[in-house]
Scaffold this motif. Structure first.
Motif, PDB file in Angstrom:
ATOM      1  N   TYR A 150      16.804  28.994  65.245  1.00 43.82           N
ATOM      2  CA  TYR A 150      18.029  29.374  64.519  1.00 43.82           C
ATOM      3  C   TYR A 150      18.694  30.655  65.016  1.00 43.82           C
ATOM      4  O   TYR A 150      19.846  30.924  64.677  1.00 43.82           O
ATOM      5  N   GLY A 151      17.969  31.486  65.790  1.00 38.01           N
ATOM      6  CA  GLY A 151      18.567  32.673  66.402  1.00 38.01           C
ATOM      7  C   GLY A 151      19.238  33.631  65.444  1.00 38.01           C
ATOM      8  O   GLY A 151      18.602  34.203  64.558  1.00 38.01           O
ATOM      9  N   ASP A 152      20.569  33.788  65.587  1.00 38.25           N
ATOM     10  CA  ASP A 152      21.310  34.769  64.798  1.00 38.25           C
ATOM     11  C   ASP A 152      21.874  34.204  63.491  1.00 38.25           C
ATOM     12  O   ASP A 152      22.737  34.829  62.868  1.00 38.25           O
ATOM     13  N   ARG A 153      21.398  33.061  63.123  1.00 40.83           N
ATOM     14  CA  ARG A 153      21.755  32.529  61.805  1.00 40.83           C
ATOM     15  C   ARG A 153      21.015  33.365  60.735  1.00 40.83           C
ATOM     16  O   ARG A 153      19.935  33.892  60.989  1.00 40.83           O
ATOM     17  N   VAL A 154      21.592  33.478  59.538  1.00 36.70           N
ATOM     18  CA  VAL A 154      20.993  34.322  58.492  1.00 36.70           C
ATOM     19  C   VAL A 154      19.785  33.615  57.861  1.00 36.70           C
ATOM     20  O   VAL A 154      19.875  32.463  57.438  1.00 36.70           O
ATOM     21  N   ALA A 155      18.674  34.343  57.804  1.00 31.34           N
ATOM     22  CA  ALA A 155      17.427  33.816  57.229  1.00 31.34           C
ATOM     23  C   ALA A 155      17.206  34.329  55.816  1.00 31.34           C
ATOM     24  O   ALA A 155      16.778  33.598  54.929  1.00 31.34           O
TER      25      ALA A 155
ATOM     26  N   VAL B 215      20.643  27.039  50.041  1.00 34.21           N
ATOM     27  CA  VAL B 215      20.526  28.477  49.774  1.00 34.21           C
ATOM     28  C   VAL B 215      19.638  28.636  48.547  1.00 34.21           C
ATOM     29  O   VAL B 215      19.951  28.111  47.474  1.00 34.21           O
ATOM     30  N   SER B 216      18.521  29.333  48.714  1.00 30.11           N
ATOM     31  CA  SER B 216      17.559  29.491  47.622  1.00 30.11           C
ATOM     32  C   SER B 216      17.608  30.907  47.066  1.00 30.11           C
ATOM     33  O   SER B 216      17.611  31.879  47.816  1.00 30.11           O
ATOM     34  N   MET B 217      17.648  31.002  45.743  1.00 26.31           N
ATOM     35  CA  MET B 217      17.546  32.310  45.087  1.00 26.31           C
ATOM     36  C   MET B 217      16.084  32.561  44.752  1.00 26.31           C
ATOM     37  O   MET B 217      15.470  31.807  44.006  1.00 26.31           O
ATOM     38  N   ASN B 218      15.509  33.607  45.330  1.00 29.33           N
ATOM     39  CA  ASN B 218      14.124  33.980  45.060  1.00 29.33           C
ATOM     40  C   ASN B 218      14.128  34.885  43.833  1.00 29.33           C
ATOM     41  O   ASN B 218      14.450  36.057  43.910  1.00 29.33           O
TER      42      ASN B 218
ATOM     43  N   ALA C  99       8.673  30.085  48.705  1.00 33.53           N
ATOM     44  CA  ALA C  99       9.283  30.969  49.717  1.00 33.53           C
ATOM     45  C   ALA C  99       8.821  30.570  51.116  1.00 33.53           C
ATOM     46  O   ALA C  99       9.632  30.494  52.052  1.00 33.53           O
ATOM     47  N   TYR C 100       7.535  30.302  51.260  1.00 32.76           N
ATOM     48  CA  TYR C 100       7.016  29.874  52.562  1.00 32.76           C
ATOM     49  C   TYR C 100       7.616  28.523  52.963  1.00 32.76           C
ATOM     50  O   TYR C 100       7.934  28.290  54.132  1.00 32.76           O
TER      51      TYR C 100
ATOM     52  N   GLY D   4      13.921  26.238  57.019  1.00 33.68           N
ATOM     53  CA  GLY D   4      15.095  26.906  57.573  1.00 33.68           C
ATOM     54  C   GLY D   4      16.144  27.222  56.519  1.00 33.68           C
ATOM     55  O   GLY D   4      17.322  27.426  56.839  1.00 33.68           O
ATOM     56  N   VAL D   5      15.725  27.282  55.261  1.00 35.10           N
ATOM     57  CA  VAL D   5      16.633  27.572  54.139  1.00 35.10           C
ATOM     58  C   VAL D   5      16.932  29.068  54.079  1.00 35.10           C
ATOM     59  O   VAL D   5      16.057  29.899  54.336  1.00 35.10           O
ATOM     60  N   LEU D   6      18.165  29.425  53.736  1.00 35.70           N
ATOM     61  CA  LEU D   6      18.535  30.825  53.521  1.00 35.70           C
ATOM     62  C   LEU D   6      17.936  31.280  52.190  1.00 35.70           C
ATOM     63  O   LEU D   6      18.218  30.689  51.139  1.00 35.70           O
ATOM     64  N   THR D   7      17.110  32.322  52.219  1.00 31.83           N
ATOM     65  CA  THR D   7      16.458  32.834  51.013  1.00 31.83           C
ATOM     66  C   THR D   7      17.095  34.152  50.598  1.00 31.83           C
ATOM     67  O   THR D   7      17.128  35.115  51.380  1.00 31.83           O
ATOM     68  N   CYS D   8      17.605  34.209  49.369  1.00 31.49           N
ATOM     69  CA  CYS D   8      18.233  35.426  48.833  1.00 31.49           C
ATOM     70  C   CYS D   8      17.273  36.038  47.815  1.00 31.49           C
ATOM     71  O   CYS D   8      16.889  35.387  46.842  1.00 31.49           O
ATOM     72  N   ILE D   9      16.901  37.290  48.049  1.00 32.92           N
ATOM     73  CA  ILE D   9      15.819  37.909  47.288  1.00 32.92           C
ATOM     74  C   ILE D   9      16.378  38.750  46.148  1.00 32.92           C
ATOM     75  O   ILE D   9      17.088  39.728  46.367  1.00 32.92           O
TER      76      ILE D   9
END
Length: 601
Positions: free
Chosen positions: A17-22, A224-227, A240-241, A247-252
């Protein structure tokens, strides 16, 4: 599909995924969400892994993480896994004595701490923990004690590995990493007795990723997952793991109390939660309906009825709803349902896993009716979370879903649910006697939960350890009654009392806001909350609502007397665990006089 070991997972995803937001986390000073790309995530993990070698961390060494949810928790976890080390999360709300017990039990040398509260608690017990050498502080704003000569901040820790001088050591350790290695020890807070460290091996996580790939077919790397739940909790940790694996975007979410704000800022498609979150959503909707009149009220009630027919009576079982129902549903979906979902911040929702406690059938049915796809499930720390969960269609309201693929589940003595499989813990850390009790001779784990299996779905009936026996010899399952009563908008918390008593009573923590509003509406005068809760009109209000809610229970199961409490159950008073489960023995001890009074009659 390839299942990468957690020691290299982040790096393999960075290659993809490189520079994609993780990851994203909220910077409270700037009031904005800061993105972390997969490349940055990977780079930070590599630097942290080198810093761990520099600090002298060995393979299979136990490392503590005592923090609220922060990206640093994940950096630390994956850096440890790269070194074949074991991470042990402590709840952010843990007391100094709880932290002391875990540090000593696990022989922790290095403890990563989050903010001031965790630092203060950890520094207090430093002299009482023979193994503990150093605290590493995530938050730069933490003020260190004047006597503290050993603690360092996380940015100073990272500088120790910035040159990647131990890259060869880290690489060699990662190459030796096995799915048979221990990954985490998760201490269950326990409603009774001292905490037990549940050992979770890398093989447990691998199996959960494999079976969730089979079950959660709508989840993709576009989600997009809200942690929100603590990363200390097995439910959120495994999730979370899994999100990283997908490859889901995790928002903490850093501060649990801010979730109503942060969820609207992120508007996630996925979010793990416990039933209490959805109970508050349900209460809010009921409040709006109760305060409405005329056409507005009729439309809202009809929308819920139409949604139930469409989503629960038809789509749930694979049938096509009648044409008129479809048309009405489309209308409500663009108006009432969408406004509700947008108000919460979940209008982009894919699905929302929900577990950790029982959720009432009414709330489950209501949420599905208005197009909120909650995926109710059941699991334990010892099962690395999910044992069963609802599928997107073809599920039964009242069950905790279909059993996960390849997991063995059977019903033992006293209807106890027994588990065996690759996702089940191998046991408790340094607790040989507890392991003998927890497992049968042929390797089945005893959950302590009673239930039954019907058509491949699992149903819970009660917690065996919590089953009460009245002095009349009748058995009471307190959770069933508590789950029913807490649906009421006037009730915030309930503790059923019945064990060795002649009848059932209850300690009730009211929703104070609603009670005060009711008093104002009815012109009830009072000088204190205590006085208000003893007012005969308020007691009668609760009595009528409780009587309505408990009609389906046998007479001997029903609450005969109750007491309204002027303050909630809390962790500070020892009445709740870190996962907000009630410690019944503490509650009964703290409210002994109140309880005894209910049995004077």
């Amino acid at each position: 599909m390839t299942y990468h070991h957690l020691s290299v997972l982040v790096h393999r995803q960075a290659e993809k995924y490189g520079d994609r937001v993780a990851l994203k986390y909220r910077d409270y000073d700037k009031g904005q969400w800061i993105p972390v790309t997969w490349n940055q995530f990977s780079e930070t993990v590599q630097i942290a892994a080198n810093a761990m070698v520099e600090m002298g961390i060995a393979e299979q060494e136990n490392i503590g993480v005592f923090s609220q949810n922060k990206p640093e928790c994940l950096y630390t976890d994956f850096a440890a896994f790269a070194n074949r080390a074991v991470t042990i999360p402590l709840y952010a709300t843990s007391s100094p004595s709880q932290a002391q017990y875990i540090v000593n039990d696990a022989g922790i040398r290095f403890l990563f701490v989050g903010e001031q509260f965790q630092y203060d608690a950890a520094f207090t017990v430093l002299p009482l923990c023979a193994s503990l050498e150093r605290l590493i502080i995530f938050d730069r704003a933490v003020v260190k004690d004047k006597q503290d000569t050993t603690s360092i901040y996380f940015d100073e820790f990272l500088k120790m590995g910035e040159a990647k001088q131990h890259a060869a050591v880290v690489e060699e350790r990662s190459s030796k990493a096995s799915f048979d290695d221990l990954a985490n020890i998760l201490y269950t807070s326990g409603t009774t007795g001292e905490p037990k460290g549940v050992m979770i091996h890398h093989s447990c996580y691998k199996e959960q990723m494999r079976t969730h790939d089979i079950r959660l077919v709508t989840m993709t790397d576009q989600d997009v997952s809200m942690n929100f739940l603590p990363l200390t909790h097995i439910f959120e940790k495994t999730w979370a793991y899994y999100c990283i694996h997908k490859g889901v975007l995790t928002c903490i979410n850093l501060r649990p109390n801010d979730i109503q704000m942060t969820i609207k800022e992120i508007r996630p498609t996925l979010m793990c939660n416990v039933p209490r979150f959805w109970e508050k959503v349900y209460d809010g909707v009921q409040e709006v309906i109760n305060q409405s009149t005329g056409l507005k009220k009729s439309l809202m009630l009809d929308a819920i009825k139409v949604g139930k027919v469409h989503n629960v009576d038809y789509l749930r079982v694979g049938k096509t709803p009648p044409l008129m129902n479809q048309l009405k549903y489309k209308f409500y979906d663009k108006t009432i349902y969408s406004v509700l979902r947008k108000t919460i911040g979940i209008e982009n929702g894919n699905f929302f896993p929900t577990a950790g406690a029982a959720i009432s059938n009414e709330i489950n049915e209501f949420l599905h009716s208005v197009g909120v796809n909650i995926v109710v499930g059941y699991g334990l720390t010892e099962s690395t979370a999910t044992v069963s969960c609802l599928t997107m269609t073809d599920y039964t309201i009242g069950s905790v879903g279909k059993i996960m693929p390849d997991l063995e589940v059977k019903i033992g003595e006293n209807n106890e649910i027994l588990l065996r499989g690759k996702s089940i813990s191998k046991g408790y850390y340094k607790k040989a006697e507890a392991n003998k009790t927890a497992f049968t001779e042929d390797g089945w784990f005893r959950t302590g939960d009673a239930g039954y299996i019907k058509d491949g779905e699992l149903y819970l009936t009660e917690r065996i350890k919590d089953l009460f026996k009245t002095s009349n010899g009748k058995y009471i399952a307190p959770q069933a009654l508590e789950t029913k009563l807490v649906v009421d908008r006037f009730i915030e918390q309930v503790a059923i009392i019945a064990n060795q008593r002649k009848y059932v009573s209850a300690l009730i923590v009211p929703n104070y806001e609603h009670v005060i509003a009711y008093a104002k509406e009815k012109g009830i005068e009072y000088s204190s909350l205590q006085e208000l809760l003893q007012n005969s009109k308020i007691i009668e209000l609760f009595k009528s609502r409780i009587d309505t809610l408990q009609q389906q229970f046998a007479h001997y199961e029903q609450v005969k007397y109750f007491a309204l409490l002027p303050e909630p159950f809390s962790m500070e008073k020892g009445e709740l665990t870190n996962t907000l489960k009630m410690k019944r023995n503490i509650i009964e001890n703290n409210y002994k006089e109140v309880i005894d009074k209910m049995y004077e009659a």
